[in-house]
Motif scaffolding. Sequence first.
Motif, PDB file in Angstrom:
ATOM      1  N   SER A 146       0.843  -1.185   0.000  1.00 53.53           N
ATOM      2  CA  SER A 146       0.000   0.000   0.000  1.00 53.53           C
ATOM      3  C   SER A 146       0.889   1.249   0.000  1.00 53.53           C
ATOM      4  N   VAL A 147       0.558   2.204  -0.862  1.00 47.05           N
ATOM      5  CA  VAL A 147       1.386   3.401  -1.019  1.00 47.05           C
ATOM      6  C   VAL A 147       0.542   4.646  -0.784  1.00 47.05           C
ATOM      7  N   ASN A 148       0.971   5.482   0.174  1.00 47.44           N
ATOM      8  CA  ASN A 148       0.319   6.777   0.361  1.00 47.44           C
ATOM      9  C   ASN A 148       1.250   7.889  -0.116  1.00 47.44           C
ATOM     10  N   GLY A 160      11.170   4.568  -5.687  1.00 52.19           N
ATOM     11  CA  GLY A 160      11.935   3.517  -6.344  1.00 52.19           C
ATOM     12  C   GLY A 160      12.108   2.300  -5.475  1.00 52.19           C
ATOM     13  N   GLU A 161      12.226   2.527  -4.172  1.00 51.92           N
ATOM     14  CA  GLU A 161      12.435   1.426  -3.245  1.00 51.92           C
ATOM     15  C   GLU A 161      11.204   0.515  -3.140  1.00 51.92           C
ATOM     16  N   VAL A 162       9.996   1.096  -3.120  1.00 52.48           N
ATOM     17  CA  VAL A 162       8.806   0.237  -3.047  1.00 52.48           C
ATOM     18  C   VAL A 162       8.590  -0.493  -4.366  1.00 52.48           C
ATOM     19  N   VAL A 163       8.945   0.154  -5.468  1.00 50.94           N
ATOM     20  CA  VAL A 163       8.852  -0.522  -6.767  1.00 50.94           C
ATOM     21  C   VAL A 163       9.793  -1.723  -6.789  1.00 50.94           C
ATOM     22  N   GLU A 164      10.996  -1.562  -6.255  1.00 47.00           N
ATOM     23  CA  GLU A 164      11.955  -2.660  -6.226  1.00 47.00           C
ATOM     24  C   GLU A 164      11.485  -3.778  -5.302  1.00 47.00           C
ATOM     25  N   LEU A 171       1.414  -3.112  -6.347  1.00 48.44           N
ATOM     26  CA  LEU A 171       1.453  -1.782  -5.748  1.00 48.44           C
ATOM     27  C   LEU A 171       0.066  -1.168  -5.845  1.00 48.44           C
ATOM     28  N   GLU A 172      -0.420  -0.618  -4.742  1.00 50.11           N
ATOM     29  CA  GLU A 172      -1.742   0.034  -4.770  1.00 50.11           C
ATOM     30  C   GLU A 172      -1.690   1.348  -4.006  1.00 50.11           C
ATOM     31  N   GLU A 228      -3.759   9.774  -9.525  1.00 53.90           N
ATOM     32  CA  GLU A 228      -3.079   9.725 -10.822  1.00 53.90           C
ATOM     33  C   GLU A 228      -1.638  10.210 -10.704  1.00 53.90           C
ATOM     34  N   ALA A 229      -1.431  11.277  -9.919  1.00 53.37           N
ATOM     35  CA  ALA A 229      -0.080  11.828  -9.770  1.00 53.37           C
ATOM     36  C   ALA A 229       0.855  10.814  -9.118  1.00 53.37           C
ATOM     37  N   ILE A 230       0.370  10.125  -8.090  1.00 55.71           N
ATOM     38  CA  ILE A 230       1.210   9.131  -7.411  1.00 55.71           C
ATOM     39  C   ILE A 230       1.460   7.935  -8.317  1.00 55.71           C
ATOM     40  N   ALA A 231       0.431   7.491  -9.024  1.00 55.06           N
ATOM     41  CA  ALA A 231       0.610   6.371  -9.954  1.00 55.06           C
ATOM     42  C   ALA A 231       1.645   6.724 -11.023  1.00 55.06           C
ATOM     43  N   ASP A 232       1.550   7.931 -11.562  1.00 52.63           N
ATOM     44  CA  ASP A 232       2.523   8.370 -12.571  1.00 52.63           C
ATOM     45  C   ASP A 232       3.932   8.431 -11.970  1.00 52.63           C
ATOM     46  N   HIS A 233       4.021   8.908 -10.724  1.00 56.77           N
ATOM     47  CA  HIS A 233       5.305   9.021 -10.045  1.00 56.77           C
ATOM     48  C   HIS A 233       5.944   7.639  -9.857  1.00 56.77           C
ATOM     49  N   LEU A 234       5.135   6.649  -9.496  1.00 55.88           N
ATOM     50  CA  LEU A 234       5.648   5.287  -9.333  1.00 55.88           C
ATOM     51  C   LEU A 234       6.078   4.702 -10.675  1.00 55.88           C
ATOM     52  N   ARG A 235       5.311   5.004 -11.719  1.00 57.42           N
ATOM     53  CA  ARG A 235       5.701   4.518 -13.057  1.00 57.42           C
ATOM     54  C   ARG A 235       7.017   5.145 -13.485  1.00 57.42           C
ATOM     55  N   GLU A 236       7.214   6.409 -13.157  1.00 68.42           N
ATOM     56  CA  GLU A 236       8.483   7.073 -13.481  1.00 68.42           C
ATOM     57  C   GLU A 236       9.661   6.403 -12.779  1.00 68.42           C
ATOM     58  N   HIS A 237       9.365   5.718 -11.682  1.00 69.09           N
ATOM     59  CA  HIS A 237      10.415   5.020 -10.933  1.00 69.09           C
ATOM     60  C   HIS A 237      10.414   3.522 -11.217  1.00 69.09           C
ATOM     61  N   GLY A 238       9.789   3.116 -12.314  1.00 70.34           N
ATOM     62  CA  GLY A 238       9.932   1.742 -12.768  1.00 70.34           C
ATOM     63  C   GLY A 238       8.740   0.833 -12.623  1.00 70.34           C
TER      64      GLY A 238
END
Length: 249
Positions: A77-79, A88-92, A101-102, A114-124
């Motif tokens: 879970s990501v806030n 990047g660390e949670v993506v890894e 990832l949710e 949407e902003a957080i989802a995009d941010h996580l995608r930018e980190h892989g």
Amino acid sequence: MSEVDVPESHPRYESLLTRHRIETGVEKGITSQQGLIAQGRGEAFDYLLGERTIESADRAERVGAAHLLLADHPVLSVNGNVAALVPGEVVELAAVTGADLEVNLFNRTEQRIEAIADHLREHGANEVKGLTADARIPGLDHERAKVDADGIYNADTVVVPLEDGDRAEALGEMGKTEIVIDLNPLSRSAQVAAVPIIDNVLRAVPNMTAHARSLQDTPADALQQIVDDFDPAQALGAAEEAIRSGELE
């Protein structure tokens, strides 16, 4: 202040960088203003812990990694604060453990999701859940009740960093194994967790990833023994003792 404006020789270098990341998260619409308050509260507990990963926390991080490797459907879970501090660390960690990832927010807007989802995608990240919100956690009346049916709602194991106590209790009542990262051992979230990790999320998430990598080839029965040998009350007690008796430099 940008990260390059903070000299590494500054005695509070890491702390200042962390604050800057939260501030930047607010500016980007990732973190809410309330996240600034939460960061300050956590920083105070970390200071009392000596800004280090204590032995009991490292053990809990290893147990958390074992849980994720054993799980049929693990979800991280990501806030907003998590996205700002360790994207990047949670993506890894998700990649190493096969977890989803949710995004889940108390101050929820579609723009922030949407902003957080995009941010996580930018980190892989390849896939980020939380945008559908087609299920609800029973017993909650606020926005954190909204989850994806094929994400947190149907997960068997959930990592909940910097979690709200009422949602942590509600997830526990649904029968989910909760791995909570929280610097306050007396918080409701830590108290109800199957695995309370009393550590800074900046250290805890990479540590869990390192443990998961080292345990990847471990047989399931040995992973289960790691899980069975863990005592959450003992971990909480050790963290509280470290906070109450620690010597500040």
